[in-house]
Design a protein around this motif. Structure first.
Motif, PDB file in Angstrom:
ATOM      1  N   VAL A 280       0.851  -1.190   0.000  1.00 14.94           N
ATOM      2  CA  VAL A 280       0.000   0.000   0.000  1.00 14.94           C
ATOM      3  C   VAL A 280       0.887   1.242   0.000  1.00 14.94           C
ATOM      4  CG1 VAL A 280      -1.888  -1.171   1.233  1.00 14.94           C
ATOM      5  CG2 VAL A 280      -0.162   0.093   2.533  1.00 14.94           C
ATOM      6  N   ASN A 281       0.262   2.406  -0.150  1.00 16.45           N
ATOM      7  CA  ASN A 281       1.025   3.655  -0.102  1.00 16.45           C
ATOM      8  C   ASN A 281       0.975   4.254   1.309  1.00 16.45           C
ATOM      9  OD1 ASN A 281      -1.197   5.559   0.171  1.00 16.45           O
ATOM     10  ND2 ASN A 281      -1.689   5.104  -1.950  1.00 16.45           N
ATOM     11  N   PRO A 282       1.818   5.229   1.603  1.00 13.01           N
ATOM     12  CA  PRO A 282       1.910   5.777   2.957  1.00 13.01           C
ATOM     13  C   PRO A 282       0.639   6.441   3.487  1.00 13.01           C
ATOM     14  CG  PRO A 282       3.857   6.367   1.698  1.00 13.01           C
ATOM     15  CD  PRO A 282       2.872   5.757   0.736  1.00 13.01           C
ATOM     16  N   THR A 283      -0.280   6.819   2.618  1.00 14.16           N
ATOM     17  CA  THR A 283      -1.506   7.491   3.081  1.00 14.16           C
ATOM     18  C   THR A 283      -2.646   6.511   3.376  1.00 14.16           C
ATOM     19  OG1 THR A 283      -2.253   7.866   0.812  1.00 14.16           O
ATOM     20  CG2 THR A 283      -0.943   9.626   1.843  1.00 14.16           C
ATOM     21  N   THR A 284      -2.412   5.233   3.230  1.00 13.02           N
ATOM     22  CA  THR A 284      -3.452   4.232   3.497  1.00 13.02           C
ATOM     23  C   THR A 284      -3.869   4.314   4.967  1.00 13.02           C
ATOM     24  OG1 THR A 284      -2.526   2.810   1.792  1.00 13.02           O
ATOM     25  CG2 THR A 284      -3.988   1.766   3.394  1.00 13.02           C
ATOM     26  N   THR A 285      -5.181   4.308   5.201  1.00  9.21           N
ATOM     27  CA  THR A 285      -5.707   4.511   6.549  1.00  9.21           C
ATOM     28  C   THR A 285      -5.631   3.257   7.419  1.00  9.21           C
ATOM     29  OG1 THR A 285      -7.943   3.948   5.830  1.00  9.21           O
ATOM     30  CG2 THR A 285      -7.323   6.297   5.772  1.00  9.21           C
ATOM     31  N   LEU A 286      -5.715   3.482   8.718  1.00  9.92           N
ATOM     32  CA  LEU A 286      -5.655   2.413   9.705  1.00  9.92           C
ATOM     33  C   LEU A 286      -6.736   1.364   9.457  1.00  9.92           C
ATOM     34  CD1 LEU A 286      -4.564   1.165  12.316  1.00  9.92           C
ATOM     35  CD2 LEU A 286      -6.071   2.709  13.582  1.00  9.92           C
TER      36      LEU A 286
ATOM     37  N   VAL B 137      10.357   0.548  -1.400  1.00  5.56           N
ATOM     38  CA  VAL B 137       9.869   0.088  -0.097  1.00  5.56           C
ATOM     39  C   VAL B 137      10.335   1.083   0.954  1.00  5.56           C
ATOM     40  CG1 VAL B 137       9.981  -1.748   1.618  1.00  5.56           C
ATOM     41  CG2 VAL B 137       9.851  -2.342  -0.801  1.00  5.56           C
ATOM     42  N   VAL B 138       9.373   1.695   1.673  1.00  2.00           N
ATOM     43  CA  VAL B 138       9.717   2.702   2.677  1.00  2.00           C
ATOM     44  C   VAL B 138       9.324   2.277   4.094  1.00  2.00           C
ATOM     45  CG1 VAL B 138       9.661   4.645   1.075  1.00  2.00           C
ATOM     46  CG2 VAL B 138       7.565   3.980   2.276  1.00  2.00           C
ATOM     47  N   GLY B 139       8.586   1.164   4.220  1.00  2.00           N
ATOM     48  CA  GLY B 139       8.190   0.720   5.553  1.00  2.00           C
ATOM     49  C   GLY B 139       7.449  -0.594   5.524  1.00  2.00           C
ATOM     50  N   ILE B 140       7.175  -1.095   6.733  1.00  2.00           N
ATOM     51  CA  ILE B 140       6.412  -2.331   6.902  1.00  2.00           C
ATOM     52  C   ILE B 140       5.551  -2.175   8.149  1.00  2.00           C
ATOM     53  CG2 ILE B 140       8.254  -3.456   8.229  1.00  2.00           C
ATOM     54  CD1 ILE B 140       7.402  -6.120   6.807  1.00  2.00           C
ATOM     55  N   ILE B 141       4.381  -2.787   8.118  1.00  2.00           N
ATOM     56  CA  ILE B 141       3.487  -2.784   9.276  1.00  2.00           C
ATOM     57  C   ILE B 141       3.085  -4.218   9.569  1.00  2.00           C
ATOM     58  CG2 ILE B 141       1.246  -2.056  10.199  1.00  2.00           C
ATOM     59  CD1 ILE B 141       1.476   0.435   8.413  1.00  2.00           C
ATOM     60  N   THR B 142       3.238  -4.609  10.837  1.00  2.00           N
ATOM     61  CA  THR B 142       2.798  -5.921  11.306  1.00  2.00           C
ATOM     62  C   THR B 142       1.818  -5.709  12.454  1.00  2.00           C
ATOM     63  OG1 THR B 142       4.553  -6.120  12.952  1.00  2.00           O
ATOM     64  CG2 THR B 142       5.057  -6.944  10.724  1.00  2.00           C
ATOM     65  N   ASN B 143       1.250  -6.787  12.943  1.00  2.00           N
ATOM     66  CA  ASN B 143       0.339  -6.674  14.084  1.00  2.00           C
ATOM     67  C   ASN B 143       1.022  -6.027  15.285  1.00  2.00           C
ATOM     68  OD1 ASN B 143      -1.924  -7.779  12.833  1.00  2.00           O
ATOM     69  ND2 ASN B 143      -1.267  -9.857  13.286  1.00  2.00           N
ATOM     70  N   SER B 144       2.305  -6.302  15.467  1.00  2.00           N
ATOM     71  CA  SER B 144       3.003  -5.709  16.618  1.00  2.00           C
ATOM     72  C   SER B 144       3.100  -4.189  16.491  1.00  2.00           C
ATOM     73  CB  SER B 144       4.381  -6.334  16.815  1.00  2.00           C
ATOM     74  OG  SER B 144       5.228  -6.032  15.744  1.00  2.00           O
ATOM     75  N   ASP B 145       3.148  -3.664  15.268  1.00  2.00           N
ATOM     76  CA  ASP B 145       3.152  -2.206  15.087  1.00  2.00           C
ATOM     77  C   ASP B 145       1.819  -1.611  15.528  1.00  2.00           C
ATOM     78  OD1 ASP B 145       5.784  -1.803  13.920  1.00  2.00           O
ATOM     79  OD2 ASP B 145       4.999  -2.870  12.175  1.00  2.00           O
ATOM     80  N   LEU B 146       0.724  -2.334  15.272  1.00  2.00           N
ATOM     81  CA  LEU B 146      -0.582  -1.850  15.720  1.00  2.00           C
ATOM     82  C   LEU B 146      -0.669  -1.882  17.241  1.00  2.00           C
ATOM     83  CD1 LEU B 146      -3.034  -3.443  13.125  1.00  2.00           C
ATOM     84  CD2 LEU B 146      -1.922  -1.219  13.071  1.00  2.00           C
ATOM     85  N   LEU B 147      -0.096  -2.912  17.845  1.00  2.00           N
ATOM     86  CA  LEU B 147      -0.103  -3.005  19.311  1.00  2.00           C
ATOM     87  C   LEU B 147       0.726  -1.887  19.954  1.00  2.00           C
ATOM     88  CD1 LEU B 147       0.188  -6.862  19.810  1.00  2.00           C
ATOM     89  CD2 LEU B 147      -1.837  -5.424  20.123  1.00  2.00           C
ATOM     90  N   LYS B 148       1.774  -1.445  19.273  1.00  2.00           N
ATOM     91  CA  LYS B 148       2.598  -0.349  19.789  1.00  2.00           C
ATOM     92  C   LYS B 148       1.801   0.951  19.893  1.00  2.00           C
ATOM     93  CE  LYS B 148       6.884  -2.099  17.799  1.00  2.00           C
ATOM     94  NZ  LYS B 148       7.840  -1.909  16.704  1.00  2.00           N
ATOM     95  N   MET B 149       0.769   1.101  19.058  1.00  2.00           N
ATOM     96  CA  MET B 149      -0.065   2.299  19.107  1.00  2.00           C
ATOM     97  C   MET B 149      -0.768   2.434  20.455  1.00  2.00           C
ATOM     98  SD  MET B 149      -1.773   2.288  15.320  1.00  2.00           S
ATOM     99  CE  MET B 149      -2.849   3.635  15.748  1.00  2.00           C
ATOM    100  N   ILE B 150      -1.060   1.316  21.083  1.00  2.00           N
ATOM    101  CA  ILE B 150      -1.742   1.320  22.375  1.00  2.00           C
ATOM    102  C   ILE B 150      -0.819   1.871  23.454  1.00  2.00           C
ATOM    103  CG2 ILE B 150      -2.758  -0.169  24.157  1.00  2.00           C
ATOM    104  CD1 ILE B 150      -3.666  -2.001  21.839  1.00  2.00           C
ATOM    105  N   HIS B 151       0.467   1.613  23.332  1.00  2.00           N
ATOM    106  CA  HIS B 151       1.442   2.023  24.349  1.00  2.00           C
ATOM    107  C   HIS B 151       1.864   3.486  24.221  1.00  2.00           C
ATOM    108  CE1 HIS B 151       1.527  -2.251  24.729  1.00  2.00           C
ATOM    109  NE2 HIS B 151       2.385  -2.220  25.706  1.00  2.00           N
ATOM    110  N   LYS B 152       1.500   4.154  23.136  1.00  2.00           N
ATOM    111  CA  LYS B 152       1.926   5.546  22.924  1.00  2.00           C
ATOM    112  C   LYS B 152       1.264   6.482  23.882  1.00  2.00           C
ATOM    113  CE  LYS B 152       3.436   5.311  18.195  1.00  2.00           C
ATOM    114  NZ  LYS B 152       3.338   5.807  16.867  1.00  2.00           N
TER     115      LYS B 152
END
Length: 175
Positions: free
Chosen positions: A133-139, A160-175
């Protein structure tokens, strides 16, 4: 709309420049306001509306991957070193597949000779590539993709500028 954004009637009144009692009467359906008042209220609601996070805000920028001609041993070593359970498989920097701990363990469970498996090439065992996907793709789009896969690759102008895994979504909770 006000409640979805977590605003009280008083907060909305201050933001829109109208009285709290007008907002209460509007919500109760006991008043027919002038267009200018409704316009002010809607503008205030739109201004305070929280934007959904996008891929650029969530992604891990350092993408660890393996090349198609790397060995399974090299892939396993990278997974261990970087504490990840899957990697994108790249060919000249472009994603062409994926490899995971699960796949390697399944091969061993099927009786594969570990010495031969470790020396075999990633391309011989790789799975389909992760969605891109591109960088503007929504959550909301990202979570839908991650329900069906292990990761999502973020590309910008075919890089390729990045990667998102389930653990990246879990990190959002800790912010």
């Amino acid at each position: 709309m006000r409640e979805k954004q977590g605003l009280t009637q008083t907060e909305l009144a201050k933001k829109s420049g109208v009285s709290q009692s007008l907002i209460a009467r509007l919500e109760a359906g006991t008043v027919d306001p002038r267009y200018s008042k409704v316009e002010k209220i809607l503008a205030a609601l739109e201004k305070t509306k929280k934007q959904e996070p996008n891929a650029k805000e969530i992604m891990t920028k350092k993408v660890v991957g393996v090349e198609v001609d790397d060995t399974i041993e090299q892939a396993a070593a990278k997974m261990k070193k970087h504490n990840v359970s899957q990697l994108p498989v790249l060919k000249n920097g472009k994603p062409v597949g994926s490899i995971s701990e699960k796949l390697i363990i399944e091969e061993i469970a099927k009786g594969a000779d570990t010495k031969n498996l470790s020396k075999s090439l990633v391309i011989e065992h790789m799975e389909p590539q992760f969605p891109t996907v591109n960088p503007t793709t929504t959550l909301s789009v990202l979570t839908a993709l991650l329900e069906h896969g292990n990761a999502v690759i973020i590309q910008e102008k075919e890089e390729v500028v990045g990667i998102i895994t389930n653990s990246d979504l879990l990190k959002m909770i800790h912010k």
